[in-house]
Motif scaffolding. Structure first.
Motif, PDB file in Angstrom:
ATOM      1  N   ASP A   1       0.843  -1.198   0.000  1.00  7.22           N
ATOM      2  CA  ASP A   1       0.000   0.000   0.000  1.00  7.22           C
ATOM      3  C   ASP A   1       0.878   1.248   0.000  1.00  7.22           C
ATOM      4  OD1 ASP A   1      -2.116  -1.703   0.138  1.00  7.22           O
ATOM      5  OD2 ASP A   1      -2.882  -1.004   2.072  1.00  7.22           O
TER       6      ASP A   1
ATOM      7  N   TYR B   1       0.794   4.940   0.767  1.00  6.12           N
ATOM      8  CA  TYR B   1      -0.008   5.982   1.415  1.00  6.12           C
ATOM      9  C   TYR B   1       0.547   7.353   1.072  1.00  6.12           C
ATOM     10  CZ  TYR B   1      -2.984   2.992   4.264  1.00  6.12           C
ATOM     11  OH  TYR B   1      -3.938   2.105   4.675  1.00  6.12           O
TER      12      TYR B   1
ATOM     13  N   ASP C   1      -6.538  10.785  -2.500  1.00  8.25           N
ATOM     14  CA  ASP C   1      -7.339   9.577  -2.265  1.00  8.25           C
ATOM     15  C   ASP C   1      -6.939   8.371  -3.106  1.00  8.25           C
ATOM     16  OD1 ASP C   1      -8.864  10.577  -0.219  1.00  8.25           O
ATOM     17  OD2 ASP C   1     -10.476  11.297  -1.521  1.00  8.25           O
ATOM     18  N   GLY C   2      -6.104   8.588  -4.117  1.00  5.87           N
ATOM     19  CA  GLY C   2      -5.695   7.472  -4.969  1.00  5.87           C
ATOM     20  C   GLY C   2      -5.113   8.028  -6.252  1.00  5.87           C
TER      21      GLY C   2
ATOM     22  N   ARG D   1      -1.903  -0.871  -3.778  1.00 12.91           N
ATOM     23  CA  ARG D   1      -2.995   0.060  -3.547  1.00 12.91           C
ATOM     24  C   ARG D   1      -2.407   1.432  -3.280  1.00 12.91           C
ATOM     25  NH1 ARG D   1      -8.261  -1.736  -2.338  1.00 12.91           N
ATOM     26  NH2 ARG D   1      -7.792  -3.877  -1.773  1.00 12.91           N
TER      27      ARG D   1
ATOM     28  N   ARG E   1      -3.354   4.912  -1.429  1.00 18.41           N
ATOM     29  CA  ARG E   1      -4.364   5.374  -0.472  1.00 18.41           C
ATOM     30  C   ARG E   1      -3.961   6.674   0.201  1.00 18.41           C
ATOM     31  NH1 ARG E   1      -6.648   0.399   2.946  1.00 18.41           N
ATOM     32  NH2 ARG E   1      -8.280   1.962   3.092  1.00 18.41           N
TER      33      ARG E   1
ATOM     34  N   HIS F   1     -11.161   5.767   2.797  1.00 11.40           N
ATOM     35  CA  HIS F   1     -11.322   5.705   1.332  1.00 11.40           C
ATOM     36  C   HIS F   1     -10.555   4.496   0.795  1.00 11.40           C
ATOM     37  CE1 HIS F   1     -11.327   6.795  -2.877  1.00 11.40           C
ATOM     38  NE2 HIS F   1     -12.141   7.795  -2.616  1.00 11.40           N
TER      39      HIS F   1
ATOM     40  N   GLY G   1      -9.213   3.946  -2.031  1.00 13.06           N
ATOM     41  CA  GLY G   1      -8.062   4.269  -2.877  1.00 13.06           C
ATOM     42  C   GLY G   1      -8.142   3.613  -4.239  1.00 13.06           C
TER      43      GLY G   1
END
Ligand code: ADP
Ligand code: ASP
Ligand code: MG
Length: 467
Positions: free
Chosen positions: A230, A232, A236-237, A287, A289, A296, A298
């Motif tokens: 992930d 971060y 939001d993505g 992902r 995110r 959210h 993502g």
């Protein structure tokens, strides 16, 4: 037990409040997954400060790095003061950070004395930001009751000696990363690892290039056979385009590796261009995110994505480029001209971002970063001197100030007329297309436009997304 690797970017560890958010996410994900590994960037702005210290020192300025030294101490101390209530623990971490900042000033001082800054020295200096941030983040986790240990990736991410743009050596990196990290995980500890940096086999510090912590996350995720990586960040993505350029940009829920690869390669800053490579090979889902909006979902990046009928999914741009043209009637049917052209470009280490050749074979055009133009032109004139003398090649010239605008979407493959729509959108906005290329994967179409038209071109093509 499943394993999640989470990479947190500069803004995500930018101050005490952000680091609290990271700690809360870590706590929740550890409960959900069982095993988590953190890969962390320098606090936002820190890498820029370190590099500024180094470059000003190289020009003989002995004051700027001293000011930066003070600012770096204050920034890290302020975060620690809020995050680590235990006096003894805080003082211990403060000391470690103070030693790293001492190293910064000593290195900058040497650079100022020598009046010279090598790529190797830049890496030694710019790697300090991550070495500091991991210590702060690990201490913040411990303060919250999560066992955590700060680790320098230079211990186990083994790279080539291409300072500033090093590549991992996969096999040794895998072996050493597993040997160092798996026992910690076995003991329930959360490893907090520096992004961005590695070291050569001889132990000399290297970096993976600006924004390289994403790549570190993927390298470490692949080495550990993680179940998911992930990334971060502060949006939001992955979005349909750079949200700073088009406020109506939207988050894309799912992308394929190929689409994400094209987006990152063609300039979407949200992911370092090489991030996808290590995880594609192992089919690890990725992902993207938002640290500041953790509920959210993502953007999920996986191998295969069912087409939802959308053709153009996203638009990106790369700026500060030049278009080089090698042209001449005598190039027709002469084998090896293209090979020698690109050999010359490669010999000066310039990165060719896009190539297009007219079918008449009377010219080859390619795009390189403008900063490499003097070396590229010299190398071309030198390597093709004979063709130039014989007039097989008439001219080698560069058009500076261009940008590449790329439309990305796997659906383009099966949909006729997408290119026509892209060019139509540009024409409707009176934007002149200088050159075109379509990747063989057929999941992107790139156009070269004048730098001045770049933002308008992105917005024009962006209107085609989601249709
Ligand atoms: P981090 O420090 O977390 O690595 P970056 O600043 O490197 O974050 O990357 C995230 C930023 O990328 C976002 O804040 C956004 O402004 C920018 N960005 C550019 N293109 C895109 C895109 N297509 N989708 C999402 N963000 C993008
Ligand atoms: N700190 C490094 C940079 O600013 C790496 C990263 O944040 O990804 O480029
Ligand atoms: Mg980044």
């Amino acid at each position: 037990m499943p394993l999640l690797v989470m990479k947190f970017g500069g803004t995500s560890v930018g101050d005490a409040a952000a680091i609290q958010a990271v700690a809360a996410i870590t706590e929740a994900q550890r409960a959900a997954w069982g095993r988590v590994v953190l890969v962390v960037s320098a606090m936002s702005g820190v890498t820029d400060m370190l590099i500024r210290g180094a470059t000003t020192a190289a020009s003989g300025d002995k004051h700027t790095f001293r000011d930066l030294d003070r600012m770096l101490r204050e920034k890290h101390a302020a975060a620690l003061a809020e995050l680590v209530p235990d006096d003894q623990e805080r003082t211990a971490i403060d000391d470690q950070i103070a030693r790293l900042i001492d190293e910064f000033s000593i290195l900058c001082h040497s650079v100022a004395v020598l009046g010279e800054l090598s790529p190797r020295a830049i890496d030694a200096i710019s790697s300090l930001g991550e070495r500091m941030s991991v210590r702060v983040v690990a201490a913040a986790l411990r303060a919250r009751g999560i066992p955590a240990e700060a680790l320098d990736a230079s211990e186990f991410v083994v790279t080539t000696a291409h300072f500033g743009d090093a590549r991992p050596l996969q096999e040794v990196t895998r072996e050493r990363t597993r040997a160092r990290i798996l026992p910690l995980l076995g003991r329930g500890i959360v490893p907090v690892i520096t992004g961005f940096i590695g070291a050569t086999e001889q132990g000399v510090t290297t970096t993976l290039g600006r924004g390289g912590s994403d790549y570190s996350g993927a390298i470490i995720g692949a080495a550990l056979d993680a179940d998911e990586v992930d990334i971060y960040t502060d949006v939001d993505g992955v979005m349909t385009t750079d949200p700073r350029l088009a406020p109506d940009a939207r988050v894309i829920p799912v992308l394929s590796y190929a689409e994400m690869g094209e987006l990152a390669y063609f300039g979407a800053k949200v992911l370092h261009p090489r991030t996808i490579r290590p995880i594609v090979e192992r089919g690890i889902p990725l992902r993207v995110r938002n640290t500041f909006n953790p509920s959210h979902p993502g953007t999920l990046v996986v191998q295969d994505v069912e087409s939802n009928g959308q053709t153009v999914k996203a638009v990106t741009a790369i700026r500060n480029l030049s278009l080089v043209t090698v042209e001449g009637r005598g190039m027709i049917g002469v084998p090896g001209v293209a090979a020698r052209t690109f050999g010359a470009v490669a010999s000066v280490g310039a990165n060719v971002l896009m190539i297009s050749q007219a079918s008449s074979e009377q010219s080859i055009c390619f795009v390189v970063p403008s900063s490499t133009i003097p070396q590229v032109t010299y190398a071309l004139e030198h390597n093709l001197a004979m063709e130039l003398a014989r007039r097989d090649i008439d001219r080698i010239w560069a058009r500076e100030d261009v940008a590449i605008v790329t439309a990305v979407g796997a659906g383009m493959r099966d949909t006729p007329g997408v290119a026509a729509r892209v060019f139509g959108a540009l024409a409707d906005n009176h934007i002149n297309v200088i050159a075109i290329a379509q990747g063989s994967s057929e999941c992107s179409i790139s156009t070269v436009v004048a730098a001045a038209d770049c933002d308008a071109a992105v917005r024009a093509v962006h209107r085609l997304t989601g249709v």
